[in-house]
Design an enzyme around this catalytic site. Structure first.
Site, PDB file in Angstrom:
ATOM      1  N   LYS A   8       0.819  -1.212   0.000  1.00 54.20           N
ATOM      2  CA  LYS A   8       0.000   0.000   0.000  1.00 54.20           C
ATOM      3  C   LYS A   8       0.857   1.267   0.000  1.00 54.20           C
ATOM      4  O   LYS A   8       0.406   2.339  -0.387  1.00 54.20           O
ATOM      5  CB  LYS A   8      -0.979  -0.036   1.156  1.00 54.20           C
ATOM      6  CG  LYS A   8      -2.014  -1.147   0.930  1.00 54.20           C
ATOM      7  CD  LYS A   8      -3.067  -1.232   1.985  1.00 54.20           C
ATOM      8  CE  LYS A   8      -4.150  -2.220   1.589  1.00 54.20           C
ATOM      9  NZ  LYS A   8      -3.693  -3.626   1.672  1.00 54.20           N
TER      10      LYS A   8
HETATM   11  C1  LIG Z   1      -4.318  -4.772   1.026  1.00 53.99           C
HETATM   12  C2  LIG Z   1      -3.517  -6.012   0.887  1.00 53.99           C
HETATM   13  C3  LIG Z   1      -3.845  -7.024  -0.046  1.00 53.99           C
HETATM   14  C4  LIG Z   1      -5.079  -6.951  -0.919  1.00 53.99           C
HETATM   15  O1  LIG Z   1      -4.966  -6.019  -1.956  1.00 53.99           O
HETATM   16  P1  LIG Z   1      -6.255  -5.491  -2.749  1.00 53.99           P
HETATM   17  O2  LIG Z   1      -5.789  -4.378  -3.602  1.00 53.99           O
HETATM   18  O3  LIG Z   1      -7.206  -5.030  -1.678  1.00 53.99           O
HETATM   19  O4  LIG Z   1      -6.792  -6.641  -3.523  1.00 53.99           O
HETATM   20  C5  LIG Z   1      -3.000  -8.117  -0.158  1.00 53.99           C
HETATM   21  N1  LIG Z   1      -1.909  -8.239   0.628  1.00 53.99           N
HETATM   22  C6  LIG Z   1      -1.574  -7.305   1.550  1.00 53.99           C
HETATM   23  C7  LIG Z   1      -0.365  -7.525   2.391  1.00 53.99           C
HETATM   24  C8  LIG Z   1      -2.356  -6.162   1.707  1.00 53.99           C
HETATM   25  O5  LIG Z   1      -2.008  -5.237   2.640  1.00 53.99           O
END
Ligand SMILES: *Cc1c(COP(=O)(O)O)cnc(C)c1O
Length: 489
Positions: A112
Site C-alpha cells: 500500500k
Molecule cells: C491490502 C492487501 C492485499 C489486498 O490487496 P487489494 O488491492 O485489496 O486486492 C494483499 N496483501 C496485503 C499484504 C495487503 O495489505
C-alpha cells in the site's frame, strides 16, 4: 483525459477533481473514459528510466490535466529516498520462469506504500488546481495495513491532517504498535470499542454528516478519503506492473498472480494489460474467503457465506469494491453496473450476463489456497530458494505453482509479493517451525537468526518508539474525536 462514474456515463470531469472528490456522488467509482496505450518506442524509452520517471510518464497519460512540473513534484516526492531500495518495486528472479515483484520496500513494509506515498502529493496538488484553499482532512477506518500506510504518507504534509480509527481488538500487536507510535504534527490515531465494521460504519457516518461538513467548511477544512476506491490510489499501482515487465526484459508474454482482497491491485494489472503489457492471464489468488474465485469460475458473485479469519488478514474480505470498475470496463454499461451493485446491496448476490462472463474468463483465472497450504508454501519456498515470503505472498505462490502444473508451465510468471514476511512473523515462524518469542520483537529476532534474512529497519525501530496515541473510545464518540483533533469547539 476525462473521467465518468461507473454508474453514470454522463459525468465528465478531469483527474484533479476525481482525486479530490474520491467517490462519485451517485455512489459509483470514477473511471477514465479511455485507456491510453504504450507503444514499442514508449517501452524502449521507459526501459532506460528509473522508477520515478516511469511513474511520471505513465501517470501523465492518465492525469493529463497535471503539468509536467506537477507530476515531477509528486513522483520525486513519493519515490526518492522513501523506500529502502533504489527501485521501490524490484523484481527478484527465483528461477527461469518464476519471478517475484517485491512491493514491500516502503516505510510500512506492505504494497500500500506504493500508492499511499504519492496520494498526499496528488491530493494537495489536485485541491490547489481546483482552486480550493481548505485543508484536507483524511479519515481512515483500518483493519491494519491501510491505516499505517496512510499515516506515513500524510505525516507532516502541508495542507492536510489525518485521523485513523482502528478496532481495538481487531489488529495485530505489531500493527497496533506501528500506528500508536506514528510521528508527525498533523496525525491522530484512535482505537474504538468494536470491530472493523463498527470503525468503518462510524467513518462513513461522519462522511455523510452534512452538519459536520458545514462545521468543517466554516473552519477551513474538508474531508477526503485515502481508501482504495480513490483513483489517486489505483493509478500509481499501474506503474509497477509496467516497470516489472521492463525489468523482466519485456517477455513476449507473461502471467501475473496477485493475492487479492479488495481487487485494487489486480485491477491495476488489468489496466497495465490494456495499456499494452503482454499479460496472458491475470491470476486472482484468494484465501479461504474465496468469493472472487467462485465469481471468476461461475459469473455469480455471492457474499452470503461464512467469513473466515485467516493468516492472510488483509485478504479477509467479502465485498471487493474495485470489482465494480472491472464490471464497467467489461460491459461498458453504467445501467447494468448500477443494477448489479443494487442487487449486491439488497440481496448480497448478482449474476453477470454471458458476454461479460466470457470476457472475464478471457483475461482472468481464479483459484484459492487453504490455511494449511499457505503455511506449507512458506516452508517449501524457503527450503527450495532460500527465499522468505509472507502469508499473503504465499497464497499467490501456491496458486501460481498449481497453475503452472495444471494449465501453463512455460509462460514467465510474476508473483506479486504484497508484504514483508516480518510483518506477519508469528505465522511465518509457525510454518518454519521456529519458536515464537516472548513478544512480537523477540519473534522477529528469532526469525532473523533462524533464516539469516534481515528484517526491515522500520519494523525493528518500532521496539524503542514511544507510544503517542492510546485513546480508546466508543463508536458514538468518533465525531467528537475528529472535531477535537482539529481544534473545533
Ligand atoms: C491490502 C492487501 C492485499 C489486498 O490487496 P487489494 O488491492 O485489496 O486486492 C494483499 N496483501 C496485503 C499484504 C495487503 O495489505
Amino acid at each position: 483525459m476525462k473521467y465518468s462514474s461507473t454508474r453514470n456515463h454522463g459525468i465528465s470531469i478531469q483527474s484533479a477533481q476525481v482525486i479530490a472528490n474520491g467517490l462519485a456522488l451517485d455512489g459509483g467509482l470514477y473511471i477514465p473514459k479511455e485507456i491510453p496505450t504504450l507503444s514499442k518506442q514508449d517501452f524502449e524509452y521507459l526501459k532506460g528510466c528509473d522508477y520515478k520517471t516511469r511513474a511520471k510518464e505513465i501517470l501523465g497519460r492518465f492525469l493529463t490535466d497535471f503539468t509536467n512540473r506537477e507530476l515531477e513534484y509528486c513522483c520525486n516526492g513519493a519515490y526518492s529516498g522513501t523506500f529502502d531500495n533504489d527501485n521501490p518495486a524490484p523484481v527478484k528472479k527465483l528461477e527461469s520462469n518464476l519471478s517475484v515483484l517485491e512491493l514491500w520496500h516502503g516505510p510500512t513494509c506492505a504494497f500500500k506504500d506504493l500508492a499511499l506515498q504519492i496520494l498526499p502529493y496528488l491530493m494537495t496538488v489536485s485541491v490547489k488546481k481546483n482552486g480550493g484553499t481548505h485543508k484536507t482532512v483524511i479519515l481512515v477506518a483500518t483493519s491494519g495495513d491501510t491505516g499505517k500506510a496512510a499515516l506515513e504518507g500524510f505525516c507532516d504534509v502541508e495542507g492536510t491532517a489525518i485521523m485513523v480509527f482502528y478496532p481495538t481488538d481487531g489488529v495485530s500487536n505489531m500493527q497496533k504498535k506501528q500506528m500508536s507510535t506514528q510521528s508527525g504534527d498533523n496525525v491522530n490515531v484512535c482505537a474504538i470499542k468494536g470491530n472493523f465494521d463498527d470503525a468503518q460504519s462510524g467513518v462513513k457516518q461522519i462522511f455523510g454528516d452534512s452538519k459536520c461538513a458545514e462545521i468543517l467548511k466554516r473552519n477551513g477544512y474538508a474531508f477526503s478519503s485515502a481508501n482504495s476506491i480513490n483513483w489517486g490510489r489505483l493509478a500509481p499501482q499501474i506503474v509497477y506492473y509496467v516497470s516489472a515487465y521492463l525489468d523482466m526484459d519485456c517477455p513476449a508474454q507473461m502471467n501475473v498472480v496477485v493475492p487479492t482482497g479488495n481487487f485494487g491491485n489486480i485491477l491495476a494489472a488489468y489496466y497495465a494489460k490494456e495499456m499494452g503489457v503482454p499479460i496472458k492471464k491475470l491470476i486472482c489468488a484468494s484465501n479461504s474467503n474465496k468469493v472472487l474465485t467462485d465469481f471468476i469460475n461461475t459469473g455469480i458473485y455471492d457474499k452470503n457465506r461464512e467469513f473466515f479469519t485467516t493468516v492472510s488478514p488483509s485478504m479477509d474480505i467479502l465485498i471487493s469494491s474495485n470489482l465494480e470498475r472491472l464490471l464497467y470496463l467489461l460491459s461498458g454499461d453504467d445501467t447494468l453496473v448500477a443494477s448489479l451493485m443494487q442487487q449486491l446491496k439488497t440481496v448480497g448476490k448478482y449474476t453477470v450476463p454471458d458476454e461479460v462472463f466470457k470476457k472475464l474468463q478471457q483475461s482472468f483465472y481464479g483459484d484459492f489456497c487453504s490455511e494449511d497450504e499457505t503455511l506449507k508454501t512458506i516452508k517449501a519456498t524457503f527450503d527450495k530458494y532460500g527465499y522468505l515470503i509472507d502469508t499473503h505472498t504465499a497464497v499467490a505462490m501456491t496458486v501460481a505453482q498449481r497453475y503452472a502444473t495444471q494449465c501453463d508451465g512455460t509462460t514467465p510468471t510474476l508473483v506479486v509479493s504484497t508484504a514483508s514476511p516480518y510483518k506477519f512473523s508469528p505465522a511465518v515462524s509457525r510454518s518454519l517451525g521456529i519458536a515464537l518469542g516472548a513478544d512480537e520483537f523477540e519473534t522477529v529476532e528469532n526469525l532473523e537468526n533462524a533464516t539469516g534474512t534481515k528484517a526491515p529497519q522500520p519494523i525493528k525501530e518500532l521496539k524503542n518508539k514511544e507510544v503517542r496515541f492510546n485513546k480508546v473510545v466508543n463508536k458514538e464518540d468518533m465525531r467528537g474525536e475528529v472535531l477535537n483533533f482539529l481544534g473545533i469547539k
